[in-house]
Design an enzyme around this catalytic site. Structure first.
Site, PDB file in Angstrom:
ATOM      1  N   ASP A 139      28.293  76.641  45.853  1.00 57.69           N
ATOM      2  CA  ASP A 139      28.629  77.140  44.518  1.00 57.69           C
ATOM      3  C   ASP A 139      27.941  78.479  44.282  1.00 57.69           C
ATOM      4  O   ASP A 139      26.903  78.773  44.888  1.00 57.69           O
ATOM      5  CB  ASP A 139      28.152  76.158  43.436  1.00 57.69           C
ATOM      6  CG  ASP A 139      28.910  74.842  43.479  1.00 57.69           C
ATOM      7  OD1 ASP A 139      30.041  74.819  44.014  1.00 57.69           O
ATOM      8  OD2 ASP A 139      28.360  73.850  42.973  1.00 57.69           O
TER       9      ASP A 139
HETATM   10  N1  URA Z   1      27.320  70.281  46.106  1.00 55.02           N
HETATM   11  C1  URA Z   1      27.430  71.010  44.967  1.00 55.02           C
HETATM   12  O1  URA Z   1      27.530  70.476  43.883  1.00 55.02           O
HETATM   13  N2  URA Z   1      27.401  72.353  45.074  1.00 55.02           N
HETATM   14  C2  URA Z   1      27.265  72.998  46.266  1.00 55.02           C
HETATM   15  O2  URA Z   1      27.244  74.218  46.285  1.00 55.02           O
HETATM   16  C3  URA Z   1      27.152  72.225  47.433  1.00 55.02           C
HETATM   17  C4  URA Z   1      27.185  70.872  47.323  1.00 55.02           C
END
Ligand code: URA
Length: 246
Positions: free
Chosen positions: A109
């Site tokens: 993310d």
């Molecule tokens: N899980 C999440 O919620 N975000 C990420 O970036 C990776 C795994």
């Protein structure tokens, strides 16, 4: 690649000698030789299969595939380019290593940090992100709420997240527990917002998320956020079963 000619500055940037600007300087300053002769012009064309290129005497071997690790800072998009012009991990890898156009293997993310591998090996990308391969990802999570062994048991027994998806078994290793807790989470799948949704399913909310390991490769302590480097021999050995064979 056989018989294909390429500019020496592109060749050196691809093999990790810095940006095109950096490698031009190397050439101008006479650090680069082709078949024993100094090559000062960056536009000098070489055949990577036949010509012997050296930088300060060190023989440079051209490899078709490149594997770079980035310690992603928050605020960077896991993509090659972003339609809204936001900075991406591919741009960061290119600035740091001079190798352009690599794509990220999986995604983090925008607000997440940590280990992300970039490559031009599509087979590796496919294998390493295929749910069938059970590739392990480990995240260091800081969460609002007190984590308990009941949460660890729930992760092991498989939690159902918002939207009804039943997650695979996951490992939750609690490091500190309190109003804000920290833990290591190990997953073998990588769905969108997966860790955040899993924590939400047990009544907690993720405050920060950092990937510390991917497919057995650990984020090294000496790679600060925002920096990138090629995988070393040991790391390439770890992911060897997933790499393209050609
Ligand atoms: N899980 C999440 O919620 N975000 C990420 O970036 C990776 C795994």
């Amino acid at each position: 690649m056989k018989g294909i000619k390429m500019r020496i500055d592109k060749f050196l940037a691809h093999t990790g000698f810095g940006s095109r600007k950096d490698v031009k300087k190397l050439a101008w300053r006479g650090h680069v030789t082709v078949n024993g002769v100094p090559a000062r012009r960056p536009e000098h064309h070489i055949d990577p299969d036949r010509d012997e290129v050296r930088v300060d005497g060190e023989l440079i071997v051209y490899t078709k595939y490149v594997y770079i690790m980035v310690n992603k800072p928050a605020g960077i998009i896991s993509a090659v380019t972003d339609p809204d012009g936001e900075p991406t991990v591919s741009e960061l890898a290119a600035e740091e290593t001079g190798v352009q156009g690599l794509f990220p293997v999986g995604r983090l993310d925008k607000d997440a940090t940590g280990l992300i591998i970039l490559t031009n090996d599509g087979i590796f990308t496919h294998r390493a992100t295929s749910p069938k391969k059970n590739v392990e990802k480990v995240y260091l999570v800081e969460a609002r709420g007190e984590l308990t062994e009941a949460d660890a048991a729930a992760f092991k027994a498989r939690v159902t997240v918002e939207g009804g998806y039943l997650c695979r078994e996951a490992k939750l290793e609690i490091l500190t527990a309190g109003p804000v807790s920290t833990a290591l989470v190990t997953l073998t799948e990588g769905r969108y917002h997966q860790v955040k949704l899993m924590f939400q399913a047990v009544g907690k909310s993720v405050l920060s998320l950092k990937r510390v390991s991917f497919a057995g490769i650990r984020l090294p302590d000496d790679l600060p956020e925002g920096q990138a480097r090629p995988l070393n021999e040991e790391e390439l050995g770890i992911i060897a079963p997933y790499l393209s064979e050609d």
